[in-house]
Design a protein around this motif. Structure first.
Motif, PDB file in Angstrom:
ATOM      1  N   GLY A 198       9.738  36.823   3.112  1.00 19.61           N
ATOM      2  CA  GLY A 198      10.586  36.594   4.267  1.00 19.61           C
ATOM      3  C   GLY A 198      10.284  35.260   4.921  1.00 19.61           C
ATOM      4  O   GLY A 198      11.178  34.474   5.210  1.00 19.61           O
ATOM      5  N   GLN A 199       9.002  35.000   5.108  1.00 18.73           N
ATOM      6  CA  GLN A 199       8.617  33.750   5.750  1.00 18.73           C
ATOM      7  C   GLN A 199       7.937  32.874   4.709  1.00 18.73           C
ATOM      8  O   GLN A 199       7.125  33.356   3.921  1.00 18.73           O
ATOM      9  N   ALA A 200       8.277  31.608   4.711  1.00 14.31           N
ATOM     10  CA  ALA A 200       7.673  30.714   3.731  1.00 14.31           C
ATOM     11  C   ALA A 200       6.162  30.663   3.952  1.00 14.31           C
ATOM     12  O   ALA A 200       5.685  30.615   5.077  1.00 14.31           O
ATOM     13  N   GLU A 201       5.418  30.726   2.832  1.00 17.97           N
ATOM     14  CA  GLU A 201       3.964  30.701   2.942  1.00 17.97           C
ATOM     15  C   GLU A 201       3.466  29.264   2.893  1.00 17.97           C
ATOM     16  O   GLU A 201       3.955  28.457   2.109  1.00 17.97           O
ATOM     17  N   GLN A 202       2.513  28.952   3.746  1.00 15.72           N
ATOM     18  CA  GLN A 202       1.986  27.588   3.794  1.00 15.72           C
ATOM     19  C   GLN A 202       0.479  27.587   3.818  1.00 15.72           C
ATOM     20  O   GLN A 202      -0.140  28.470   4.399  1.00 15.72           O
ATOM     21  N   PHE A 203      -0.111  26.581   3.181  1.00 23.30           N
ATOM     22  CA  PHE A 203      -1.547  26.338   3.338  1.00 23.30           C
ATOM     23  C   PHE A 203      -1.754  25.478   4.578  1.00 23.30           C
ATOM     24  O   PHE A 203      -0.996  24.548   4.833  1.00 23.30           O
ATOM     25  N   GLY A 204      -2.824  25.802   5.345  1.00 23.38           N
ATOM     26  CA  GLY A 204      -3.138  24.985   6.510  1.00 23.38           C
ATOM     27  C   GLY A 204      -4.637  24.739   6.594  1.00 23.38           C
ATOM     28  O   GLY A 204      -5.432  25.464   5.995  1.00 23.38           O
ATOM     29  N   PHE A 205      -4.998  23.698   7.327  1.00 25.43           N
ATOM     30  CA  PHE A 205      -6.413  23.476   7.613  1.00 25.43           C
ATOM     31  C   PHE A 205      -6.893  24.558   8.576  1.00 25.43           C
ATOM     32  O   PHE A 205      -6.182  24.907   9.514  1.00 25.43           O
ATOM     33  N   VAL A 206      -8.102  25.089   8.346  1.00 23.17           N
ATOM     34  CA  VAL A 206      -8.689  26.053   9.270  1.00 23.17           C
ATOM     35  C   VAL A 206      -9.621  25.318  10.226  1.00 23.17           C
ATOM     36  O   VAL A 206     -10.461  24.519   9.797  1.00 23.17           O
ATOM     37  N   LEU A 207      -9.459  25.604  11.523  1.00 21.58           N
ATOM     38  CA  LEU A 207     -10.363  25.056  12.526  1.00 21.58           C
ATOM     39  C   LEU A 207     -10.931  26.196  13.346  1.00 21.58           C
ATOM     40  O   LEU A 207     -10.375  27.290  13.371  1.00 21.58           O
ATOM     41  N   GLU A 208     -12.039  25.928  13.988  1.00 20.78           N
ATOM     42  CA  GLU A 208     -12.649  26.927  14.860  1.00 20.78           C
ATOM     43  C   GLU A 208     -11.629  27.377  15.903  1.00 20.78           C
ATOM     44  O   GLU A 208     -10.841  26.571  16.391  1.00 20.78           O
ATOM     45  N   LYS A 209     -11.659  28.671  16.204  1.00 20.57           N
ATOM     46  CA  LYS A 209     -10.726  29.215  17.190  1.00 20.57           C
ATOM     47  C   LYS A 209     -10.839  28.438  18.500  1.00 20.57           C
ATOM     48  O   LYS A 209     -11.929  28.285  19.049  1.00 20.57           O
ATOM     49  N   GLY A 210      -9.704  27.953  18.972  1.00 15.00           N
ATOM     50  CA  GLY A 210      -9.706  27.220  20.231  1.00 15.00           C
ATOM     51  C   GLY A 210     -10.216  25.797  20.120  1.00 15.00           C
ATOM     52  O   GLY A 210     -10.527  25.172  21.130  1.00 15.00           O
ATOM     53  N   SER A 211     -10.287  25.265  18.902  1.00 14.51           N
ATOM     54  CA  SER A 211     -10.807  23.903  18.734  1.00 14.51           C
ATOM     55  C   SER A 211      -9.876  22.892  19.394  1.00 14.51           C
ATOM     56  O   SER A 211      -8.655  22.945  19.217  1.00 14.51           O
ATOM     57  N   PRO A 212     -10.444  21.953  20.149  1.00 13.13           N
ATOM     58  CA  PRO A 212      -9.597  20.926  20.768  1.00 13.13           C
ATOM     59  C   PRO A 212      -9.008  19.974  19.733  1.00 13.13           C
ATOM     60  O   PRO A 212      -8.123  19.200  20.033  1.00 13.13           O
ATOM     61  N   LEU A 213      -9.512  20.065  18.517  1.00 15.51           N
ATOM     62  CA  LEU A 213      -9.073  19.168  17.450  1.00 15.51           C
ATOM     63  C   LEU A 213      -7.739  19.609  16.829  1.00 15.51           C
ATOM     64  O   LEU A 213      -7.018  18.803  16.241  1.00 15.51           O
ATOM     65  N   THR A 214      -7.438  20.917  16.970  1.00 17.90           N
ATOM     66  CA  THR A 214      -6.293  21.481  16.254  1.00 17.90           C
ATOM     67  C   THR A 214      -4.993  20.706  16.470  1.00 17.90           C
ATOM     68  O   THR A 214      -4.334  20.332  15.498  1.00 17.90           O
ATOM     69  N   LYS A 249      -9.680   8.284  17.959  1.00 19.62           N
ATOM     70  CA  LYS A 249     -10.946   8.645  17.314  1.00 19.62           C
ATOM     71  C   LYS A 249     -12.075   8.866  18.326  1.00 19.62           C
ATOM     72  O   LYS A 249     -12.856   9.791  18.208  1.00 19.62           O
ATOM     73  N   GLU A 250     -12.130   8.036  19.366  1.00 20.46           N
ATOM     74  CA  GLU A 250     -13.247   8.112  20.312  1.00 20.46           C
ATOM     75  C   GLU A 250     -13.207   9.385  21.129  1.00 20.46           C
ATOM     76  O   GLU A 250     -14.232   9.877  21.583  1.00 20.46           O
ATOM     77  N   LYS A 251     -11.992   9.938  21.332  1.00 13.14           N
ATOM     78  CA  LYS A 251     -11.883  11.082  22.230  1.00 13.14           C
ATOM     79  C   LYS A 251     -11.984  12.422  21.513  1.00 13.14           C
ATOM     80  O   LYS A 251     -11.986  13.465  22.141  1.00 13.14           O
ATOM     81  N   LEU A 252     -12.024  12.397  20.177  1.00 12.85           N
ATOM     82  CA  LEU A 252     -12.073  13.665  19.439  1.00 12.85           C
ATOM     83  C   LEU A 252     -13.427  14.343  19.623  1.00 12.85           C
ATOM     84  O   LEU A 252     -14.472  13.692  19.592  1.00 12.85           O
ATOM     85  N   LEU A 288      -6.182   9.750  11.754  1.00 16.52           N
ATOM     86  CA  LEU A 288      -6.937   9.925  12.996  1.00 16.52           C
ATOM     87  C   LEU A 288      -7.875   8.747  13.256  1.00 16.52           C
ATOM     88  O   LEU A 288      -8.572   8.720  14.261  1.00 16.52           O
ATOM     89  N   GLY A 289      -7.941   7.811  12.337  1.00 15.52           N
ATOM     90  CA  GLY A 289      -8.709   6.605  12.572  1.00 15.52           C
ATOM     91  C   GLY A 289     -10.060   6.541  11.878  1.00 15.52           C
ATOM     92  O   GLY A 289     -10.883   5.698  12.202  1.00 15.52           O
ATOM     93  N   PHE A 290     -10.283   7.449  10.925  1.00 16.36           N
ATOM     94  CA  PHE A 290     -11.577   7.437  10.237  1.00 16.36           C
ATOM     95  C   PHE A 290     -11.483   6.645   8.935  1.00 16.36           C
ATOM     96  O   PHE A 290     -10.486   6.755   8.207  1.00 16.36           O
ATOM     97  N   ALA A 291     -12.532   5.907   8.639  1.00 17.26           N
ATOM     98  CA  ALA A 291     -12.617   5.281   7.327  1.00 17.26           C
ATOM     99  C   ALA A 291     -13.050   6.351   6.327  1.00 17.26           C
ATOM    100  O   ALA A 291     -13.644   7.366   6.717  1.00 17.26           O
ATOM    101  N   ALA A 292     -12.761   6.128   5.057  1.00 13.07           N
ATOM    102  CA  ALA A 292     -13.116   7.113   4.035  1.00 13.07           C
ATOM    103  C   ALA A 292     -14.614   7.409   4.072  1.00 13.07           C
ATOM    104  O   ALA A 292     -15.054   8.530   3.820  1.00 13.07           O
ATOM    105  N   SER A 293     -15.417   6.408   4.397  1.00 10.29           N
ATOM    106  CA  SER A 293     -16.870   6.601   4.385  1.00 10.29           C
ATOM    107  C   SER A 293     -17.340   7.479   5.548  1.00 10.29           C
ATOM    108  O   SER A 293     -18.473   7.945   5.549  1.00 10.29           O
ATOM    109  N   GLU A 294     -16.457   7.681   6.538  1.00 16.01           N
ATOM    110  CA  GLU A 294     -16.854   8.518   7.677  1.00 16.01           C
ATOM    111  C   GLU A 294     -16.506   9.989   7.468  1.00 16.01           C
ATOM    112  O   GLU A 294     -16.780  10.815   8.323  1.00 16.01           O
ATOM    113  N   VAL A 295     -15.867  10.286   6.333  1.00 14.80           N
ATOM    114  CA  VAL A 295     -15.551  11.682   6.019  1.00 14.80           C
ATOM    115  C   VAL A 295     -16.718  12.285   5.248  1.00 14.80           C
ATOM    116  O   VAL A 295     -17.113  11.765   4.211  1.00 14.80           O
TER     117      VAL A 295
END
Lengths: 283, 285
Positions: free
Chosen positions: B236-252, B41-44, B88-95
């Motif tokens: 042809g390829q299975a479709e999936q929902f994913g979280f969107v993050l900023e391009k190049g995000s270190p969080l991905t 959590k501290e390094k994100l 990732l180490g967050f409490a519900a109140s931190e979301v």
């Protein structure tokens, strides 16, 4: 041909003027070039520019999207043309109703005033939803169900209230002496309106009418909320494929390309009709 | 100052100003988390330190969210998001939730959210504009209609080609409608699924293509006589929902790691069982 030549002094003057003209031209050109170059360098050197260029101004993506967006634009054009005719007819009728004199016409005047108040005040989107989803929901037999028809009706209702006010302004801007003169020549009220007031009024309000027309052209896309695919919606569908916004830019360019010739045409018509005649020519 | 100097100065200010006031581009995140606790959590690299900022559109629909309130932890996407945050180490109140329009989620430039969850399907084309986490849901597309409509008893995809069908704009439902059903009439495209439902009620369209969980919600809650015609064959390829993050995000990579872990330990399957059950939707051939 005579062998007359301007005097040495006059020739000097002419040469001086030529030099000044060339000099002005060069300065204007260089100044424009420098400004454009600075803008290009300035925007180009922002860190986000490569991504913005890739996302909004990708030429290949634009070409790819062009046919689909143009097909959507065809819907805008058809809606706009059909609606424009109805709007002019309805708007002019309302304006005339509202400028009728005499107590017997009171209900008509009130109706016209209420109509413009309501439809000028209501947001267009609301009218589109109300008619486009509301009327078909009534499940009445014999009424059309198509989104594009009810969307068009909403555009006509809303825009005719704008246009009616423009026409009314034109009619009321005609000096009372014109009416008085026409009446003293023996023209009836109807003839005065038809031959004296309306031609002058319409000529005066051509530019604001064009404004409303261009506005209509863009708002014709609002009926996309009912499910039909116009230019913007087509661009949106393209954008959703790869999150690239270039198709929107393509749609924007097509709209501008439609508008510019229209403006020139209106200017030309206005000038031919002696638009500059009444209020004095350009000074 | 004479006008020429003024213009030159102005132009220079514009040019310099544009480059000067622009922030430096953020460094691109590495593709794999380096070191065992790179995702602690501290390094994100968070938008707001100490807060896990999540975007989604409003209104937030069932069964992905419940009562239009993402922060109650109910609904599949809300529950998965809280599970990821906890991992990732967050409490519900931190979301903290933010309203982010679907279109704004992938506009270029910096984002105000750490991640966005909005039933966004992962695709390679879209990956050029944004980062995606691992998929948190495998999507199937369905066709729904009302009882008595002309496609109510269709058994094959080919039987749908003559119908007037609708879908929500910007969804893979529309893509599947276009590419798999190959409709003869131009499809109707709506801003939201609610508008599509209204058009279906009005009989302005014959059916709607939606993902399966939304189809269940529509037929059960929004339509009086709704009927699921069936599921479209998977592409042809299975479709999936994913979280969107900023391009190049270190969080991905960290979010992907969390999603993968939740998939591995059965949490995702359990939440799907709870919020999105898939029984009663026949396969179209």
């Amino acid at each position: 041909m005579s062998d007359w030549q301007p005097s040495a002094l006059q020739q000097e003057r002419l040469a001086y003027r030529r030099r000044r003209t060339v000099r002005s031209g060069v300065i204007a050109g260089v100044s424009t070039l420098v400004l454009v170059a600075l803008l290009v360098v300035g925007i180009g050197s922002t860190p986000g520019w490569p991504r913005v260029r890739e996302t909004f101004f990708n030429v290949d993506r634009g070409w790819e999207a062009l046919p689909v967006v143009a097909q959507g634009l065809w819907l805008n054009i058809r809606v706009m043309l059909v609606c424009a005719v109805l709007i002019v007819v309805l708007g002019l009728t309302l304006a005339i109703l509202r400028t009728l004199r005499g107590p017997i016409f009171f209900p008509l005047r009130i109706f016209a005033a209420a109509y413009t108040d309501v439809f000028r005040g209501l947001p267009l989107l609301l009218v589109i939803f109300l008619l486009g989803f509301g009327v078909p929901a009534l499940q009445l037999r014999g009424l059309p169900n198509q989104a594009v028809i009810w969307g068009g009706v909403a555009l006509v209702l809303t825009y005719s209230s704008y246009v009616a006010e423009v026409f009314r302004a034109g009619i009321e801007s005609i000096h009372p002496s014109q009416r008085a003169a026409a009446r003293s020549l023996g023209l009836s009220h109807r003839q005065t309106l038809r031959f004296v007031v309306l031609p002058q009024a319409v000529r005066r309000v051509l530019p604001p009418l064009l404004n409303d027309f261009v506005s209509l052209q863009k708002d014709s896309g609002l009926i996309a909320v009912l499910g039909v695919i116009d230019a913007i919606r087509a661009a949106q569908l393209e954008t959703a494929e790869d999150f690239n916004f270039t198709p929107y830019v393509v749609a924007g360019m097509l709209f501008v390309a439609l508008t510019i010739p229209l403006t020139r045409l209106t200017d030309w018509v206005a000038r031919r009709q002696g638009w500059y005649g009444g209020g004095g020519g350009p000074v | 100052m004479n006008p020429r100097t003024a213009v030159a100065v102005l132009a220079t200010i514009v040019a310099v100003g544009l480059s000067a006031c622009a922030p430096e581009d953020e460094p691109t995140g590495s593709s794999t988390p380096s070191g065992p606790d790179a995702c602690s959590k501290e390094k994100l690299a968070l938008k707001v330190p100490g807060t896990f900022t999540v975007g989604t559109d409003k209104p937030a629909y069932a069964p992905w969210f419940v009562d239009d309130d993402p922060s109650n932890g109910k609904g599949y996407e809300s529950a998965v998001t809280y599970a990821v945050a906890e991992h990732l180490g967050f409490a519900a109140s931190e979301v903290k939730w933010q309203t982010v329009q679907f279109n704004a989620a992938f506009a270029p430039g910096p984002k105000k959210f750490d991640l966005d969850v909005n039933q966004i399907s992962i695709s390679e084309d879209r990956r050029k504009a944004v980062d995606f986490s691992s998929g948190y849901y495998d999507v199937r597309q369905t066709v729904i209609t009302t009882a008595g409509s002309k496609i109510a008893n269709a058994k094959k995809v080919a039987e749908l080609a003559d119908a007037k069908l609708g879908a929500q704009v910007g969804t893979t439902s529309y893509t599947m409608l276009r590419d798999q059903i190959k409709p003869k009439q131009t499809p109707a495209v709506f801003d939201t699924n609610d508008l599509a439902v209204q058009a279906l009620k009005n009989k302005q369209i014959d059916g709607i293509v939606v993902d399966l969980p939304t189809g269940f919600y529509m037929t059960a809650a929004q339509l009086d006589n709704g009927k699921i015609v069936g599921q479209l064959p998977a592409g042809g390829q299975a479709e999936q929902f994913g979280f969107v993050l900023e391009k190049g995000s270190p969080l991905t990579p960290c979010v992907s790691q969390a999603v993968d872990a939740l998939k591995a330990d059965g949490t995702l399957a359990k939440l799907q069982q709870q919020y999105l059950t898939a029984e009663g939707a026949p396969e179209l051939s």
